[in-house]
Design an enzyme around this catalytic site. Sequence first.
Site, PDB file in Angstrom:
ATOM      1  N   GLY A 180      24.083 -95.274 -77.090  1.00 13.58           N
ATOM      2  CA  GLY A 180      23.797 -96.353 -76.286  1.00 13.58           C
ATOM      3  C   GLY A 180      24.667 -97.555 -76.353  1.00 13.58           C
ATOM      4  O   GLY A 180      24.360 -98.416 -75.503  1.00 13.58           O
ATOM      5  N   GLY A 216      28.235 -92.360 -78.775  1.00 23.67           N
ATOM      6  CA  GLY A 216      29.404 -91.685 -78.087  1.00 23.67           C
ATOM      7  C   GLY A 216      30.277 -92.517 -77.549  1.00 23.67           C
ATOM      8  O   GLY A 216      31.054 -92.514 -77.784  1.00 23.67           O
ATOM      9  N   ARG A 217      29.667 -93.018 -76.239  1.00 20.29           N
ATOM     10  CA  ARG A 217      30.352 -93.733 -75.395  1.00 20.29           C
ATOM     11  C   ARG A 217      31.310 -94.859 -76.170  1.00 20.29           C
ATOM     12  O   ARG A 217      32.378 -94.898 -75.874  1.00 20.29           O
ATOM     13  CB  ARG A 217      29.740 -94.330 -74.428  1.00 20.29           C
ATOM     14  CG  ARG A 217      30.393 -95.052 -73.295  1.00 20.29           C
ATOM     15  CD  ARG A 217      29.178 -96.107 -72.483  1.00 20.29           C
ATOM     16  NE  ARG A 217      28.166 -95.599 -72.352  1.00 20.29           N
ATOM     17  CZ  ARG A 217      27.780 -94.941 -71.154  1.00 20.29           C
ATOM     18  NH1 ARG A 217      28.664 -94.774 -70.136  1.00 20.29           N
ATOM     19  NH2 ARG A 217      26.640 -94.204 -71.076  1.00 20.29           N
ATOM     20  N   ARG A 230      30.726 -90.019 -63.004  1.00 19.55           N
ATOM     21  CA  ARG A 230      30.135 -91.136 -63.050  1.00 19.55           C
ATOM     22  C   ARG A 230      29.964 -92.072 -61.830  1.00 19.55           C
ATOM     23  O   ARG A 230      28.764 -92.424 -61.552  1.00 19.55           O
ATOM     24  CB  ARG A 230      30.586 -91.999 -64.224  1.00 19.55           C
ATOM     25  CG  ARG A 230      30.346 -91.242 -65.624  1.00 19.55           C
ATOM     26  CD  ARG A 230      30.588 -92.394 -66.751  1.00 19.55           C
ATOM     27  NE  ARG A 230      29.475 -93.089 -66.993  1.00 19.55           N
ATOM     28  CZ  ARG A 230      29.898 -94.416 -66.634  1.00 19.55           C
ATOM     29  NH1 ARG A 230      30.977 -94.731 -66.190  1.00 19.55           N
ATOM     30  NH2 ARG A 230      28.676 -95.339 -66.933  1.00 19.55           N
ATOM     31  N   CYS A 286      33.475 -81.826 -50.556  1.00 15.93           N
ATOM     32  CA  CYS A 286      32.705 -81.892 -49.157  1.00 15.93           C
ATOM     33  C   CYS A 286      31.238 -82.855 -49.677  1.00 15.93           C
ATOM     34  O   CYS A 286      30.319 -82.249 -49.283  1.00 15.93           O
ATOM     35  CB  CYS A 286      32.510 -80.859 -48.568  1.00 15.93           C
ATOM     36  SG  CYS A 286      33.905 -80.099 -47.927  1.00 15.93           S
ATOM     37  N   GLU A 287      31.680 -83.970 -50.314  1.00 20.06           N
ATOM     38  CA  GLU A 287      30.252 -84.757 -50.683  1.00 20.06           C
ATOM     39  C   GLU A 287      30.993 -86.181 -50.223  1.00 20.06           C
ATOM     40  O   GLU A 287      31.787 -86.469 -51.169  1.00 20.06           O
ATOM     41  CB  GLU A 287      29.858 -84.629 -51.925  1.00 20.06           C
ATOM     42  CG  GLU A 287      29.079 -83.456 -52.228  1.00 20.06           C
ATOM     43  CD  GLU A 287      27.783 -83.289 -51.632  1.00 20.06           C
ATOM     44  OE1 GLU A 287      27.217 -84.397 -51.169  1.00 20.06           O
ATOM     45  OE2 GLU A 287      27.225 -82.283 -51.293  1.00 20.06           O
TER      46      GLU A 287
HETATM   47  C1  PLP Z   1      23.576 -89.258 -74.750  1.00 16.31           C
HETATM   48  C2  PLP Z   1      23.074 -89.414 -76.058  1.00 16.31           C
HETATM   49  C3  PLP Z   1      23.852 -90.100 -77.322  1.00 16.31           C
HETATM   50  C4  PLP Z   1      24.867 -90.894 -76.878  1.00 16.31           C
HETATM   51  O1  PLP Z   1      24.948 -91.593 -75.915  1.00 16.31           O
HETATM   52  P1  PLP Z   1      26.223 -92.812 -75.818  1.00 16.31           P
HETATM   53  O2  PLP Z   1      25.586 -93.712 -74.526  1.00 16.31           O
HETATM   54  O3  PLP Z   1      27.277 -91.927 -75.442  1.00 16.31           O
HETATM   55  O4  PLP Z   1      26.124 -93.766 -76.826  1.00 16.31           O
HETATM   56  C5  PLP Z   1      23.120 -90.445 -78.404  1.00 16.31           C
HETATM   57  N1  PLP Z   1      21.829 -89.354 -78.747  1.00 16.31           N
HETATM   58  C6  PLP Z   1      21.147 -88.932 -77.748  1.00 16.31           C
HETATM   59  C7  PLP Z   1      20.034 -88.281 -78.268  1.00 16.31           C
HETATM   60  C8  PLP Z   1      21.943 -88.618 -76.577  1.00 16.31           C
HETATM   61  O5  PLP Z   1      21.247 -88.095 -75.507  1.00 16.31           O
END
Ligand code: PLP
Length: 418
Positions: free
Chosen positions: A230, A273-274, A309, A338-339
């Site tokens: 997150g 992740g992000r 997104r 087609c959206e």
């Molecule tokens: C999606 C997710 C992440 C990664 O989230 P980011 O926003 O990409 O950092 C980590 N843990 C869980 C359980 C997730 O569902």
Amino acid sequence: MPASAEFQQRLEHRLSSIVEHFGTPFHIYDEKGIKETCSELSKAFGRIPGFQEYFAVKALPNPAIMKIMHDQGFGFDCSSIAELRLSRQLGARGEEIMFTSANTSHNEFMAAAADGGCILNLDDISFVDKVPEMPELICFRYNPGSRRTGNSIIGNPVEAKYGVAHDQILDAYRRAMKRGAIRFGLHTMLASNEREYTYMVETARMLLGLVEWISEKLDIKFEFINIGGGLGIPYRPEENTLDIQSMANQITEEFDAFRVRNGYAPKMYMESGRYITGPHGILVTSAINRKEIYRTYIGVDSCMSALMRPGMYGAYHHITIPGKNGEEEIVDVVGSLCENNDKFAIQRSLPKSEDGDILLIHDTGAHGIAMGFNYNGKLRPKELLLRKDGSVELIRRAETLDDYFATLDFEPDTLGVL
Ligand SMILES: *Cc1c(COP(=O)(O)O)cnc(C)c1O
């Protein structure tokens, strides 16, 4: 700060030959940038003993990218059998993998336990009895409910489907112990794309407090807390970056204070992740049709199958057109679905462009290709990796019509009427 000026420069320097060689559309990722972000994260949290990042595979599930992470000592956060397989194919085993699934099926539990197992992170108290075999080390995902306000994206914890409720958490560990668990972790994930670092510090503090409370009630110690993912990135040029150093400093202080109070401290895990890959990817697409009706539309050769997104969340992705710095105009940048939400940008001021121009859609390194879908028979594009030495490697081919038709190739199977 969308894609770094440095990444853009290195990409644009070779863009015409890359486009000529591989053809558009494609996502291209920056090895150098990803490595730098990995090192920056490890360094920032390096003063917390046992700090470990588990890259959230769902953000960018490509083995070439995951190998970069694994080489840097990162583990993987998985939530499906496919993601487990991707991680294990790279050699990750056991506690290098965190399985944070939601609404988990029997088959998923079996896959998690196979092949050296992994750290199991349970999303509900009922899974204590549903896990085929309780591992020695168990983690629960905690949902604080009204004890915490959610961030604007993931929303109010009370309405979130994830995790074990506060009044179930003691019982969850107690029941896991009855089934044989002897080592413990605690996880939560409350935010998405959060650029305010204090929110993350607050999360670490909450988990550490909870660890003390559960430890006292059940007379157990915790090996780790996992603050989830997150961490946010600035998608818009005017947005600030997350202050990772202040976040790390304050979380380290929380751990130091915990150690003073308790004579030990758990390790700290994170599953970002992000933040790791988001800014280091760009969707490169060609303008193929300029349409002037009530609005001006720049039609490009990719669509939501490459990047959902904007259509799904109304998310902003910065767009630049290399070599065009002239007069600007207000346009919608659109795909071929087609959206009507198949738009990469709505009423955006961009330099005037024409058919054949190359558009760079920024920050597609996370939740880009991974979220792509085949609706309307649209195929997902290829992925390229810009190596540190400037070479460019194909790391996933584009989908073909044969891929699309593969699920229609099966043995006839009918359950007749009685
Ligand atoms: C999606 C997710 C992440 C990664 O989230 P980011 O926003 O990409 O950092 C980590 N843990 C869980 C359980 C997730 O569902």
